[in-house]
Design an enzyme around this catalytic site. Structure first.
Site, PDB file in Angstrom:
ATOM      1  CB  THR A  11      -0.925   0.016   1.228  1.00  0.00           C
ATOM      2  OG1 THR A  11      -1.731  -1.151   1.203  1.00  0.00           O
ATOM      3  CG2 THR A  11      -1.815   1.246   1.210  1.00  0.00           C
ATOM      4  CE  LYS A  35      -5.200  -1.876   1.658  1.00  0.00           C
ATOM      5  NZ  LYS A  35      -3.855  -2.462   1.739  1.00  0.00           N
ATOM      6  CE  LYS A  92       2.536   2.256   4.555  1.00  0.00           C
ATOM      7  NZ  LYS A  92       1.950   1.354   3.509  1.00  0.00           N
TER       8      LYS A  92
END
Length: 305
Positions: free
Chosen positions: A105, A180, A248
């Site tokens: 990701t 995502k 993140k």
């Protein structure tokens, strides 16, 4: 650029990153009969794959030089940049016609950058982040969200079907990463709800497992509630996905939202709660460890309840 046919036993695969999810994903491809070359920061973390017949390489560049298709699933965008675009990165060792697949990701803009850099050298590149956590990886039923050229994505089908169950081509380079981002935005708010609901049930004196039996099958149900709720109740906070990686991800989404002029206050609040959780020493626990931080806000020591 011609697209090679991908066939177990003939096509040489490479794998970079053998963490919580990557090790299982790579293992499925080996079991399918693909030749595999692997590298990761610590060789010991790849030992189980080496024992199953994978070959070791000392760098992503060496992996690519010995592979027709290279997959990577690492931690942060800086790691993605290093393993694909660095001096010892996979692109530096790739031959024309080979394929690079990033399953981390990461930033949509970085996916486009890798695609463009690869194309300039006659190499194909695809971004294909996944959802499903450690369970989905182990059981080969991940959701794979893919960005890149359709013919390349279709050629990779023997690999996709070995690792996942929901395989969707979302569009051109970066589209997988954007999808995502949608996924993580949904999970962030949902996880807050799961933890708050179980905290409420506990304080109300209810049996938590019985509560799950009532609410999980109905309109309130979710993957997180059904799969992570039991772990929360059992005080099992082992990572299916690391807290620090989720922070993140949320940062990437908020940066993209800012660029698009969007206000996402729910996501921003969720990220702050997770930052607090990390500050309490839980950065390497699973995302469902959020219960520990939310419990402490109400004076509940969840582990000792």
């Amino acid at each position: 650029m011609a697209i090679q046919r991908i066939v177990p036993g003939q096509t040489r695969l490479g794998w970079i990153g053998t963490g919580v999810m990557g090790s299982s994903m790579c293992s499925h491809l080996i079991a399918r009969g693909f030749q595999m070359t692997v590298t990761t920061r610590s060789r010991s973390k790849a030992q189980a794959l080496l024992d199953r017949g994978a070959a070791w390489a000392s760098s992503p560049r060496e992996v690519a030089s010995r592979s027709d298709v290279v997959f990577a699933i690492v931690g942060f965008p800086k790691d993605v940049r290093e393993v694909f675009l660095g001096a010892e990165g996979a692109l530096a060792g790739s031959k024309p016609g080979s394929i690079l697949v990033d399953m981390t990701t990461s930033e949509p803009s970085l996916a486009v950058e890798i695609y463009d850099a690869a194309k300039s050298r006659g190499v194909h590149a695809v971004d294909a982040p996944v959802s499903g956590g450690d369970i989905g990886a182990k059981e080969a039923r991940l959701s794979i969200m893919i960005g890149g050229d359709r013919d390349v994505v279709e050629a990779l089908h023997p690999c996709w079907e070995t690792m996942g169950k929901t395989i969707i081509h979302q569009g051109q380079a970066g589209a997988g990463q954007h999808t995502k981002c949608v996924n993580q935005t949904l999970i962030a708010a949902n996880m807050v709800g799961v933890c708050e609901a179980l905290l409420y049930a506990y304080k109300a004196g209810l049996d938590l497992n019985t509560v799950l039996q009532s609410v999980a099958p109905g309109a309130a149900g979710s993957w997180s509630l059904s799969n992570l709720g039991p772990r929360i109740i059992a005080n099992n906070f082992d990572p299916g996905f690391f807290v620090e990686h989720f922070i993140k991800d949320m940062g990437i989404i908020l940066d993209e939202a800012n660029r698009m002029g969007l206000s996402l206050p729910g996501l921003a609040l969720s990220r702050q709660l997770y930052i607090a959780l990390k500050a309490q020493g839980h950065g390497r626990d699973g995302t469902h460890a959020l219960m520990l931080a939310l419990g402490s806000l109400s004076g509940v020591d969840w582990r000792r309840r």
